[in-house]
Enzyme design. Structure first.
Site, PDB file in Angstrom:
ATOM      1  CE1 TYR A 162     -28.227  -3.383 -26.896  1.00 55.96           C
ATOM      2  CE2 TYR A 162     -26.919  -1.600 -26.177  1.00 55.96           C
ATOM      3  CZ  TYR A 162     -27.880  -1.949 -26.521  1.00 55.96           C
ATOM      4  OH  TYR A 162     -29.080  -1.472 -27.607  1.00 55.96           O
ATOM      5  CB  CYS A 163     -24.214  -3.526 -19.987  1.00 58.94           C
ATOM      6  SG  CYS A 163     -23.015  -4.700 -19.806  1.00 58.94           S
TER       7      CYS A 163
END
Ligand SMILES: [Zn+2]
Ligand SMILES: [Zn+2]
Length: 343
Positions: free
Chosen positions: A198-199
């Site tokens: 994720y980011c």
């Protein structure tokens, strides 16, 4: 035809205040093959300028990455315009949780080599061969799976103030560095582990997932729309929130609070705090975490040296800076020996 800003940030701020209208902070990105970035750049600028859209947009041969402030009244016109560009039709828009009419004060549409600085060479792999996109509900399930390795693809100063429970948070300054670290850590598990990434808004994972597939990882997943979209879905669908703390964002707000947990510390006294500031000394501008007490005691500076300089008359400060190339540490490193409690 006007192709560039003519108003200063100050003038723009005044106009926004006078208008008294709500604005939406929106971001989106799309990897695609752009034939002529300059033509697209001008097309976006002319149309968005007319709609009073502000923000920072990167256009490259590999796609578009945009962070915007759009007048709420013009949202449908804006959306219609996006849909009229074939590769942007129905592109997923991330809308910020917190309302802020001044998130951007200029419209800057820039041609770049890449839409996100990643240090990777494009022709080594196909960025459109990406991992499986998952929404918040599926993501919550996946990260409870013992075979999952959950990786935060952001930089150290971002994950420091907020991240998902049990996430690996590489202590890196660049995206490129984390790619190598993760690959090395997981090289025995390319087939049996689920690599879940994720980011902030999904753009970094999109490239990372394609990269890891290219490197032989079999089960690659990414959180669709990143933390921003996750938070929206958690609220809309009443799901359990598994993100702790604040989401670091790249406009003047610096972060959005997602949970009440404070997971980081003041870099100067060590007490729980998750407020990022920039050192008030103009020649420094170091990004660091500072509590209110330390801000007062240090006059909003990162060190005694900076405090001394900051206390000088402005002309004297300018004279000192002259000839020295100010190192822009704002979103770059956020590391310094003077910060006792920086982990
Ligand atoms: Zn403190
Ligand atoms: Zn400083």
């Amino acid at each position: 035809m006007q192709l560039y800003n003519t108003l200063s940030a100050r003038e723009r701020e005044k106009l926004i205040e006078e208008a008294g209208k709500d604005r939406l902070t929106i971001s989106f990105y799309k990897y695609a093959h752009i034939g002529n970035p300059q033509i697209l750049r001008n097309h976006l600028f002319i149309n968005w300028h007319e709609m009073d859209v502000l923000g920072r947009i990167y256009v490259a041969y590999e796609g578009v990455n945009a962070q915007l402030s759009v007048p709420a009244d013009n949202f449908s016109a804006f959306k219609e315009h996006l849909d009229s560009i074939s590769f942007l039709e129905n592109v997923r828009l991330n809308i910020a949780v917190e309302q802020d009419n001044k998130s951007f004060l200029k419209l800057k549409v820039k041609i770049r080599g890449k839409i996100v600085a990643d240090g990777l060479s494009d022709d080594t792999f196909d960025v459109t061969n990406k991992g499986v996109h998952v929404g918040a509900e599926k993501f919550n399930e996946l990260i409870e799976d013992p075979d999952t390795v959950l990786v935060d693809m952001r930089n150290h100063y971002e994950s420091e103030i907020g991240h998902f429970k049990n996430a690996v948070t590489p202590d890196v300054d660049t995206f490129r560095d984390s790619l190598d670290i993760i690959e090395n850590d997981l090289k025995e598990h390319k087939e049996d582990k689920k690599l879940v990434m994720y980011c902030t808004g999904g753009i970094r994972c999109e490239k990372a997932s394609a990269y890891y597939k290219h490197k032989g990882f079999k089960n690659v997943f990414q959180l669709e729309g990143g933390i921003i979209e996750y938070t929206r879905q958690v609220k809309a669908q009443n799901l359990e929130n598994k993100f702790l703390g604040k989401n670091f964002v790249f406009d003047h707000r610096r972060s959005e609070r997602i949970s009440e947990d404070v997971i980081s510390n003041c870099h100067q006294c060590g007490k729980p705090c998750d407020t990022h500031v920039n050192c008030a000394n103009e020649a420094c501008h170091l990004l660091f975490i500072q509590c209110e007490e330390c801000a007062k005691a240090m006059n909003e500076c990162c060190s005694l040296e900076c405090k001394e300089v900051h206390a000088l008359p402005y002309e004297e400060q300018k004279r000192l800076r002259k000839g020295k190339h100010a190192s822009n540490k704002i979103f770059k490193k956020g590391r310094s020996e003077v910060l006792k409690y920086k982990r």
